[in-house]
Motif scaffolding. Structure first.
Motif, PDB file in Angstrom:
ATOM      1  N   TYR A 121       0.866  -1.187   0.081  1.00  0.00           N
ATOM      2  CA  TYR A 121       0.144   0.106   0.102  1.00  0.00           C
ATOM      3  C   TYR A 121       0.844   1.268  -0.078  1.00  0.00           C
ATOM      4  CZ  TYR A 121      -3.362  -3.274   1.603  1.00  0.00           C
ATOM      5  OH  TYR A 121      -4.231  -4.438   1.706  1.00  0.00           O
ATOM      6  N   GLY A 122       0.634   2.107  -1.062  1.00  0.00           N
ATOM      7  CA  GLY A 122       1.555   3.368  -0.915  1.00  0.00           C
ATOM      8  C   GLY A 122       0.995   4.160  -2.228  1.00  0.00           C
ATOM      9  N   MET A 123       1.744   5.524  -2.084  1.00  0.00           N
ATOM     10  CA  MET A 123       1.740   6.580  -2.975  1.00  0.00           C
ATOM     11  C   MET A 123       2.627   6.422  -4.174  1.00  0.00           C
ATOM     12  SD  MET A 123       1.044   9.872  -0.718  1.00  0.00           S
ATOM     13  CE  MET A 123       1.233  11.118  -1.988  1.00  0.00           C
ATOM     14  N   HIS A 124       2.136   6.391  -5.442  1.00  0.00           N
ATOM     15  CA  HIS A 124       3.142   6.378  -6.313  1.00  0.00           C
ATOM     16  C   HIS A 124       4.411   7.038  -6.605  1.00  0.00           C
ATOM     17  CE1 HIS A 124       0.693   9.130  -8.343  1.00  0.00           C
ATOM     18  NE2 HIS A 124       1.449   9.132  -9.191  1.00  0.00           N
ATOM     19  N   ASP A 125       4.091   8.422  -5.893  1.00  0.00           N
ATOM     20  CA  ASP A 125       4.947   9.487  -6.007  1.00  0.00           C
ATOM     21  C   ASP A 125       5.902   9.725  -4.715  1.00  0.00           C
ATOM     22  OD1 ASP A 125       2.986  10.595  -5.189  1.00  0.00           O
ATOM     23  OD2 ASP A 125       2.693  12.392  -6.381  1.00  0.00           O
ATOM     24  N   SER A 126       5.604   9.027  -3.839  1.00  0.00           N
ATOM     25  CA  SER A 126       6.245   9.192  -2.605  1.00  0.00           C
ATOM     26  C   SER A 126       7.613   8.465  -2.512  1.00  0.00           C
ATOM     27  CB  SER A 126       5.396   8.522  -1.395  1.00  0.00           C
ATOM     28  OG  SER A 126       6.162   8.094  -0.220  1.00  0.00           O
ATOM     29  N   GLY A 127       8.499   9.118  -2.150  1.00  0.00           N
ATOM     30  CA  GLY A 127      10.001   8.434  -2.148  1.00  0.00           C
ATOM     31  C   GLY A 127       9.955   7.251  -1.245  1.00  0.00           C
ATOM     32  N   ASN A 128       9.208   7.680  -0.038  1.00  0.00           N
ATOM     33  CA  ASN A 128       9.409   6.321   0.856  1.00  0.00           C
ATOM     34  C   ASN A 128       8.756   5.074   0.404  1.00  0.00           C
ATOM     35  OD1 ASN A 128      10.751   7.394   3.273  1.00  0.00           O
ATOM     36  ND2 ASN A 128       9.002   8.362   3.780  1.00  0.00           N
ATOM     37  N   CYS A 129       7.528   5.245  -0.275  1.00  0.00           N
ATOM     38  CA  CYS A 129       6.923   4.108  -1.018  1.00  0.00           C
ATOM     39  C   CYS A 129       7.603   3.746  -2.077  1.00  0.00           C
ATOM     40  CB  CYS A 129       5.512   4.509  -1.347  1.00  0.00           C
ATOM     41  SG  CYS A 129       4.307   5.239   0.189  1.00  0.00           S
ATOM     42  N   TYR A 130       8.575   4.344  -2.852  1.00  0.00           N
ATOM     43  CA  TYR A 130       9.322   3.795  -3.853  1.00  0.00           C
ATOM     44  C   TYR A 130      10.447   2.830  -3.471  1.00  0.00           C
ATOM     45  CZ  TYR A 130      13.049   4.675  -7.406  1.00  0.00           C
ATOM     46  OH  TYR A 130      14.160   4.581  -8.125  1.00  0.00           O
ATOM     47  N   ASN A 152      -3.225  -0.033   9.477  1.00  0.00           N
ATOM     48  CA  ASN A 152      -1.974   0.603  10.218  1.00  0.00           C
ATOM     49  C   ASN A 152      -2.460   1.790  10.978  1.00  0.00           C
ATOM     50  OD1 ASN A 152       0.766   1.748  10.718  1.00  0.00           O
ATOM     51  ND2 ASN A 152       1.098   2.587   8.901  1.00  0.00           N
ATOM     52  N   PRO A 153      -2.427   1.915  12.385  1.00  0.00           N
ATOM     53  CA  PRO A 153      -3.089   2.847  13.234  1.00  0.00           C
ATOM     54  C   PRO A 153      -2.236   4.073  13.037  1.00  0.00           C
ATOM     55  CG  PRO A 153      -3.173   0.675  14.391  1.00  0.00           C
ATOM     56  CD  PRO A 153      -2.267   0.611  13.124  1.00  0.00           C
ATOM     57  N   ASN A 154      -1.017   4.059  12.579  1.00  0.00           N
ATOM     58  CA  ASN A 154      -0.107   5.129  12.524  1.00  0.00           C
ATOM     59  C   ASN A 154      -0.739   5.827  11.189  1.00  0.00           C
ATOM     60  OD1 ASN A 154       1.728   6.743  13.342  1.00  0.00           O
ATOM     61  ND2 ASN A 154       3.272   5.900  12.281  1.00  0.00           N
ATOM     62  N   GLY A 155      -1.494   5.470  10.495  1.00  0.00           N
ATOM     63  CA  GLY A 155      -2.078   6.031   9.207  1.00  0.00           C
ATOM     64  C   GLY A 155      -1.076   6.689   8.214  1.00  0.00           C
ATOM     65  N   LYS A 156       0.027   5.829   8.008  1.00  0.00           N
ATOM     66  CA  LYS A 156       0.995   6.213   6.932  1.00  0.00           C
ATOM     67  C   LYS A 156       1.200   5.082   6.172  1.00  0.00           C
ATOM     68  CE  LYS A 156       3.435   9.405   9.922  1.00  0.00           C
ATOM     69  NZ  LYS A 156       4.663   9.862  10.602  1.00  0.00           N
ATOM     70  N   VAL A 157       1.728   5.417   4.961  1.00  0.00           N
ATOM     71  CA  VAL A 157       2.296   4.353   3.941  1.00  0.00           C
ATOM     72  C   VAL A 157       3.849   4.805   3.753  1.00  0.00           C
ATOM     73  CG1 VAL A 157       0.328   4.074   2.537  1.00  0.00           C
ATOM     74  CG2 VAL A 157       1.826   6.141   1.912  1.00  0.00           C
TER      75      VAL A 157
END
Length: 203
Positions: free
Chosen positions: A5-14, A48-53
């Motif tokens: 699960y992630g955002m396609h343009d996020s470095g952390n998700c990349y 994810n209770p922290n609400g982050k990807v």
């Protein structure tokens, strides 16, 4: 199959996408956009209770959050994590550096420039502070990469994948990359490694 699960343009998700591409490991990408509030919806917060990807879901339903923890899990037993205890600790050292001394400046400044929704947060004072902190982090990398071809030594590791994700966009964020020739050469070395894919790649 693994689900990311992630955002396609996020470095952390990349980061995990890049590693799985290099490992040839199949996975499913599910877009969850934090900008639109999708990470705060009840269904995602149940995972994810922290609400982050990013968030990685295993075949058995087990869940793992935090980009660098996901990298270490996926890279276990591969060329991206050294077998030697000290060399492995050096990789961890740079992973902590990325999250505490690099990402809070370079990634945040990139986000403030990239996403119109955050433009109001980009005050001159804050942007100057982020510029100074990011240049300081890049200088630390420059000194290390003047001694070794990769962040933790002679071979590429998850430390390089973690730091590559946002460093590759440092120019866009306004950092003076001409001051860091060793970092620029390192970016090319990471791109040249087998299986490399760009930030916009999805499975």
């Amino acid at each position: 199959m693994l689900t990311l699960y992630g955002m396609h343009d996020s470095g952390n998700c990349y980061k995990p996408r890049l590693l799985m591409a290099k490992l040839g490991r199949p996975f499913r990408h599910v877009e969850v956009n934090s900008i639109t509030g999708a990470t705060r919806e009840p269904g995602f917060l149940a995972k994810n209770p922290n609400g982050k990807v990013p968030l990685l879901e295993m075949e058995d339903g087990s869940l793992l959050a935090e980009s660098n923890a996901i990298l270490l899990y996926l890279a276990e037993g591969t060329r991206f994590v050294p077998e030697d205890a000290y060399e492995r600790a050096l990789v961890y050292q740079w992973l902590f550096f990325e999250q505490y001394s690099h990402e809070p400046f370079i990634a945040v400044r990139r986000a403030l420039k990239k996403y119109p929704e955050r433009a109001s947060q980009a005050t001159p004072e804050r942007m100057a502070q982020l510029l100074e902190g990011g240049h300081r982090a890049l200088d630390v990398m420059e000194r290390q990469l003047g001694r070794t071809p990769f962040m933790a030594g002679s071979a590429i590791s998850v430390a390089d994948i973690a730091l590559f994700a946002y460093t590759q966009d440092a120019s866009f964020a306004g950092y003076e990359m001409g001051r860091f020739p060793h970092v620029s050469k390192w970016l090319d070395r990471v791109r040249a490694d087998d299986g490399h894919v760009s930030l916009d790649w999805l499975p």
